[in-house]
Design a protein around this motif. Sequence first.
Motif, mmCIF file in Angstrom:
data_model
loop_
_atom_site.group_PDB
_atom_site.id
_atom_site.type_symbol
_atom_site.label_atom_id
_atom_site.label_comp_id
_atom_site.label_asym_id
_atom_site.label_seq_id
_atom_site.Cartn_x
_atom_site.Cartn_y
_atom_site.Cartn_z
ATOM 1 N N ALA A 338 0.829 -1.195 0.000
ATOM 2 C CA ALA A 338 0.000 0.000 0.000
ATOM 3 C C ALA A 338 0.869 1.253 0.000
ATOM 4 O O ALA A 338 1.974 1.252 0.539
ATOM 5 C CB ALA A 338 -0.924 0.003 1.221
ATOM 6 N N ASN A 339 0.362 2.305 -0.626
ATOM 7 C CA ASN A 339 1.082 3.577 -0.668
ATOM 8 C C ASN A 339 0.421 4.590 0.257
ATOM 9 O O ASN A 339 -0.804 4.663 0.343
ATOM 10 C CB ASN A 339 1.095 4.144 -2.088
ATOM 11 C CG ASN A 339 2.046 3.398 -2.988
ATOM 12 O OD1 ASN A 339 2.877 2.633 -2.522
ATOM 13 N ND2 ASN A 339 1.948 3.623 -4.288
ATOM 14 N N GLY A 340 1.258 5.351 0.952
ATOM 15 C CA GLY A 340 0.753 6.404 1.810
ATOM 16 C C GLY A 340 1.521 7.682 1.573
ATOM 17 O O GLY A 340 2.616 7.674 1.005
ATOM 18 N N LYS A 341 0.956 8.811 1.999
ATOM 19 C CA LYS A 341 1.626 10.092 1.845
ATOM 20 C C LYS A 341 2.833 10.170 2.775
ATOM 21 O O LYS A 341 2.743 9.810 3.952
ATOM 22 C CB LYS A 341 0.645 11.234 2.152
ATOM 23 C CG LYS A 341 1.153 12.599 1.757
ATOM 24 C CD LYS A 341 0.075 13.644 1.968
ATOM 25 C CE LYS A 341 0.570 15.027 1.537
ATOM 26 N NZ LYS A 341 -0.472 16.064 1.747
ATOM 27 N N PHE A 342 3.956 10.607 2.231
ATOM 28 C CA PHE A 342 5.195 10.690 3.006
ATOM 29 C C PHE A 342 5.418 12.155 3.377
ATOM 30 O O PHE A 342 6.068 12.908 2.660
ATOM 31 C CB PHE A 342 6.363 10.147 2.182
ATOM 32 C CG PHE A 342 7.624 9.911 2.974
ATOM 33 C CD1 PHE A 342 7.582 9.495 4.295
ATOM 34 C CD2 PHE A 342 8.869 10.093 2.384
ATOM 35 C CE1 PHE A 342 8.753 9.263 5.016
ATOM 36 C CE2 PHE A 342 10.041 9.871 3.086
ATOM 37 C CZ PHE A 342 9.976 9.457 4.411
ATOM 38 N N GLU A 343 4.883 12.557 4.504
ATOM 39 C CA GLU A 343 4.941 13.954 4.909
ATOM 40 C C GLU A 343 6.253 14.271 5.623
ATOM 41 O O GLU A 343 6.728 13.469 6.428
ATOM 42 C CB GLU A 343 3.767 14.293 5.819
ATOM 43 C CG GLU A 343 2.410 14.166 5.139
ATOM 44 C CD GLU A 343 1.282 14.581 6.054
ATOM 45 O OE1 GLU A 343 1.541 14.775 7.269
ATOM 46 O OE2 GLU A 343 0.156 14.705 5.571
ATOM 47 N N PRO A 344 6.827 15.441 5.360
ATOM 48 C CA PRO A 344 8.046 15.846 6.071
ATOM 49 C C PRO A 344 7.757 16.026 7.560
ATOM 50 O O PRO A 344 6.968 16.877 7.944
ATOM 51 C CB PRO A 344 8.414 17.184 5.417
ATOM 52 C CG PRO A 344 7.697 17.194 4.101
ATOM 53 C CD PRO A 344 6.442 16.412 4.328
ATOM 54 N N ARG A 345 8.403 15.218 8.385
ATOM 55 C CA ARG A 345 8.199 15.308 9.825
ATOM 56 C C ARG A 345 9.521 15.368 10.582
ATOM 57 O O ARG A 345 9.590 15.088 11.775
ATOM 58 C CB ARG A 345 7.386 14.098 10.316
ATOM 59 C CG ARG A 345 5.907 14.167 9.950
ATOM 60 C CD ARG A 345 5.199 12.873 10.267
ATOM 61 N NE ARG A 345 5.597 12.302 11.545
ATOM 62 C CZ ARG A 345 5.476 11.018 11.864
ATOM 63 N NH1 ARG A 345 4.999 10.155 10.992
ATOM 64 N NH2 ARG A 345 5.860 10.577 13.050
ATOM 65 N N GLY A 346 10.570 15.741 9.870
ATOM 66 C CA GLY A 346 11.863 15.900 10.514
ATOM 67 C C GLY A 346 11.983 17.263 11.156
ATOM 68 O O GLY A 346 10.991 17.960 11.389
#
Length: 352
Positions: A338-346
């Motif tokens: 499955a694909n999910g949104k890869f949000e910047p969380r650094g």
Amino acid sequence: MGRQSDGLPTNIYHVLALPLPERALIWRIRKHLSRRGVRSRPPKVHRISRASGGAVAVGLGDDASVLRIPKNHELLVTTDFSLEDTHFRREWHPPESVGHRCLARGLSDIAAMGGEPMAAFLSLALPAKLPQKWVDQFLKGLLKLAKRFNVQLAGGDTAESPQSVLSDIVVVGSVLKDKAVLRSGAQPRDRIYVTGQLGGSAAALALLRSGTRRLDPKSFPRHFFPEPRIEVGRVLREKRIAMSMIDLSDGLSTDISHLCEESGCGAEIREEAISRARIDKRREVDLDLALHGGEDYELLCTASPNTRVPAAIAGIEITEIGEIIRGRRLTLRKASGANGKFEPRGWEHFRR
């Protein structure tokens, strides 16, 4: 006034264990340099060459430094703050680690351009009640790393701060003209690679924040003594492997977003491909730390699908973790498919 064994006057600054006055502090820094075989002012030469006396023609002691730029090269310049209670805490980080980390940040930026470091400039703001021993150990850590990469401390500034330690490092490097590896060179279908393992520094920081135990810096080198990937970056440039590159200082999710923004593209990252660091040489760090944790100072680069990328460079593992795609979306493909949104969380300053 009497004198100590190191030739410095014994005055009230020593009695109260305060940092030295500015002129004495600069004198002491120059003494540290001479002990490590680094000349603050090498003999004058006319031929511009690193071999003819190093990159620094005139260093500490004048109003400005004079640097030699190798022929057919361009100058790389980067600057980084290290702020107490933001980038380190004195109760957590030994001063030698703080000095090492201060310089490593700048060296990692030079590595991400495929460059060769030449010189560093250090500005220090120190509180009046800071023991001189802390300053000496800070310099020891910084200069030890500088010597390994043949980087000369060529200048800087000192000041008194109200209560916290603030250091600013400027690192100057060089790279062949028009050959610097930029963030803007990624193209759709390029493969994405990272060096080493991710999440080790963030895992150590999580342990420090939990207060469960005091950490031995030797057991957590990824956090206390990170390794800038100068040699890896140079090889990636020289062999024309890397089309774009960035160092992982703010976390994979944030730094890949920076690279994609500059290249005008998106990325798909494979979750199961992420090489995670290990804690105590046994268990892998949590995936979340590998994806979003910062201060790994590994390199992330993209390469053409037709380019052969070695499994390791200079003994450092190189892992393919994804692909550059058209559009601007960042996607994380999970092990389930499955694909999910890869949000910047650094890490990001000023974010609330």
